[in-house]
Design a protein around this motif. Structure first.
Motif, mmCIF file in Angstrom:
data_model
loop_
_atom_site.group_PDB
_atom_site.id
_atom_site.type_symbol
_atom_site.label_atom_id
_atom_site.label_comp_id
_atom_site.label_asym_id
_atom_site.label_seq_id
_atom_site.Cartn_x
_atom_site.Cartn_y
_atom_site.Cartn_z
ATOM 1 N N PRO A 1 0.826 -1.204 0.000
ATOM 2 C CA PRO A 1 0.000 0.000 0.000
ATOM 3 C C PRO A 1 0.863 1.257 0.000
ATOM 4 N N GLN A 2 0.221 2.395 0.013
ATOM 5 C CA GLN A 2 0.951 3.650 0.156
ATOM 6 C C GLN A 2 1.690 3.645 1.498
ATOM 7 N N PRO A 3 2.929 4.136 1.522
ATOM 8 C CA PRO A 3 3.660 4.235 2.786
ATOM 9 C C PRO A 3 2.951 5.194 3.746
ATOM 10 N N VAL B 1 5.960 -18.868 4.348
ATOM 11 C CA VAL B 1 5.362 -17.857 3.473
ATOM 12 C C VAL B 1 3.841 -18.010 3.483
ATOM 13 N N GLU B 2 3.359 -19.233 3.391
ATOM 14 C CA GLU B 2 1.918 -19.475 3.418
ATOM 15 C C GLU B 2 1.308 -19.006 4.738
ATOM 16 N N LEU B 3 1.950 -19.353 5.846
ATOM 17 C CA LEU B 3 1.442 -18.981 7.159
ATOM 18 C C LEU B 3 1.532 -17.475 7.394
ATOM 19 N N ALA B 4 2.648 -16.856 7.009
ATOM 20 C CA ALA B 4 2.808 -15.410 7.179
ATOM 21 C C ALA B 4 1.717 -14.670 6.405
ATOM 22 N N SER B 5 1.398 -15.159 5.211
ATOM 23 C CA SER B 5 0.402 -14.476 4.378
ATOM 24 C C SER B 5 -0.989 -14.497 5.004
ATOM 25 N N GLN B 6 -1.202 -15.350 5.986
ATOM 26 C CA GLN B 6 -2.487 -15.437 6.681
ATOM 27 C C GLN B 6 -2.529 -14.570 7.942
ATOM 28 N N GLN B 7 -1.408 -13.944 8.292
ATOM 29 C CA GLN B 7 -1.330 -13.167 9.522
ATOM 30 C C GLN B 7 -1.871 -11.756 9.328
ATOM 31 N N PRO B 8 -2.568 -11.234 10.332
ATOM 32 C CA PRO B 8 -3.028 -9.847 10.262
ATOM 33 C C PRO B 8 -1.842 -8.896 10.072
ATOM 34 N N GLY B 9 -1.979 -7.973 9.149
ATOM 35 C CA GLY B 9 -0.935 -6.985 8.907
ATOM 36 C C GLY B 9 0.096 -7.380 7.869
ATOM 37 N N PHE B 10 0.064 -8.612 7.375
ATOM 38 C CA PHE B 10 1.002 -9.043 6.334
ATOM 39 C C PHE B 10 0.633 -8.379 5.020
ATOM 40 N N LEU B 11 1.624 -7.813 4.335
ATOM 41 C CA LEU B 11 1.380 -7.099 3.077
ATOM 42 C C LEU B 11 1.983 -7.774 1.855
ATOM 43 N N GLY B 12 3.019 -8.597 2.047
ATOM 44 C CA GLY B 12 3.653 -9.254 0.915
ATOM 45 C C GLY B 12 5.067 -9.668 1.246
ATOM 46 N N TYR C 1 6.776 -7.544 4.130
ATOM 47 C CA TYR C 1 6.211 -6.222 4.362
ATOM 48 C C TYR C 1 5.020 -6.354 5.299
ATOM 49 N N TRP C 2 4.939 -5.393 6.236
ATOM 50 C CA TRP C 2 3.934 -5.452 7.300
ATOM 51 C C TRP C 2 3.334 -4.077 7.539
ATOM 52 N N SER C 3 2.111 -4.071 8.019
ATOM 53 C CA SER C 3 1.410 -2.812 8.255
ATOM 54 C C SER C 3 1.870 -2.108 9.521
ATOM 55 N N SER C 4 2.426 -2.850 10.487
ATOM 56 C CA SER C 4 2.768 -2.238 11.772
ATOM 57 C C SER C 4 3.844 -3.037 12.494
ATOM 58 N N LEU C 5 4.448 -2.395 13.468
ATOM 59 C CA LEU C 5 5.412 -3.096 14.323
ATOM 60 C C LEU C 5 4.716 -4.168 15.150
ATOM 61 N N GLU C 6 3.472 -3.934 15.519
ATOM 62 C CA GLU C 6 2.712 -4.930 16.282
ATOM 63 C C GLU C 6 2.493 -6.201 15.454
ATOM 64 N N ALA C 7 2.217 -6.048 14.168
ATOM 65 C CA ALA C 7 2.042 -7.208 13.293
ATOM 66 C C ALA C 7 3.355 -7.982 13.167
ATOM 67 N N SER D 1 12.740 -2.069 9.091
ATOM 68 C CA SER D 1 12.793 -0.697 8.597
ATOM 69 C C SER D 1 11.391 -0.166 8.348
ATOM 70 N N LYS D 2 11.224 1.126 8.539
ATOM 71 C CA LYS D 2 9.979 1.785 8.186
ATOM 72 C C LYS D 2 10.124 2.330 6.766
ATOM 73 N N VAL D 3 9.209 1.976 5.903
ATOM 74 C CA VAL D 3 9.218 2.458 4.524
ATOM 75 C C VAL D 3 8.461 3.786 4.494
ATOM 76 N N GLU D 4 9.175 4.826 4.162
ATOM 77 C CA GLU D 4 8.593 6.165 4.109
ATOM 78 C C GLU D 4 8.171 6.561 2.695
ATOM 79 N N ARG D 5 8.830 5.951 1.713
ATOM 80 C CA ARG D 5 8.575 6.296 0.323
ATOM 81 C C ARG D 5 8.858 5.068 -0.517
ATOM 82 N N ASP D 6 8.096 4.891 -1.579
ATOM 83 C CA ASP D 6 8.383 3.824 -2.535
ATOM 84 C C ASP D 6 8.064 4.309 -3.947
#
Length: 109
Positions: free
Chosen positions: A8-10, A36-47, A63-69, A99-104
């Motif tokens: 998604p957008q950073p 990879v299969e299991l990670a893709s089922q976790q909340p906050g997994f992006l790819g 890639y993850w949506s948050s540090l908590e994820a 790392s936190k992705v600020e821009r892509d």
């Protein structure tokens, strides 16, 4: 994996796992696919994106949506089993960076 992760957008987070493998598979391939299969089922997994050269050096970026994820994934019971097998059987050495992705930016022909 040959596809680029569709993120998604950073901002979002990247976990960069660089590793050097030991000789032989010892169940690594099966466990890597399962992770990879299991990670893709976790909340906050992006790819995920992953590559390994013929000499055994590999880089996997998830890639993850948050540090908590990320924390929840690190603490997942089966992932902890894979982490332990990594230290005892599969890796000569590894580095893990968060790392936190600020821009892509993306390009595609």
């Amino acid at each position: 994996m040959s596809d680029l992760a569709k993120t998604p957008q950073p901002p979002y987070y990247a976990v960069i796992f660089t590793s050097e493998r030991t000789a032989g598979d010892k169940g690594y391939g099966r466990m890597a696919d399962l992770m990879v299969e299991l990670a893709s089922q976790q909340p906050g997994f992006l790819g995920v994106e992953s590559a390994r050269d013929a000499g055994g050096l590999g880089i996997t970026v998830s890639y993850w949506s948050s540090l908590e994820a990320i924390r929840a994934w690190r603490e997942h019971a089966l992932h902890q089993t894979a982490q332990e097998k990594g230290r005892t059987d599969w890796y000569e050495r590894y580095a893990l960076r968060v790392s936190k992705v600020e821009r892509d930016a993306f390009f595609e022909m």
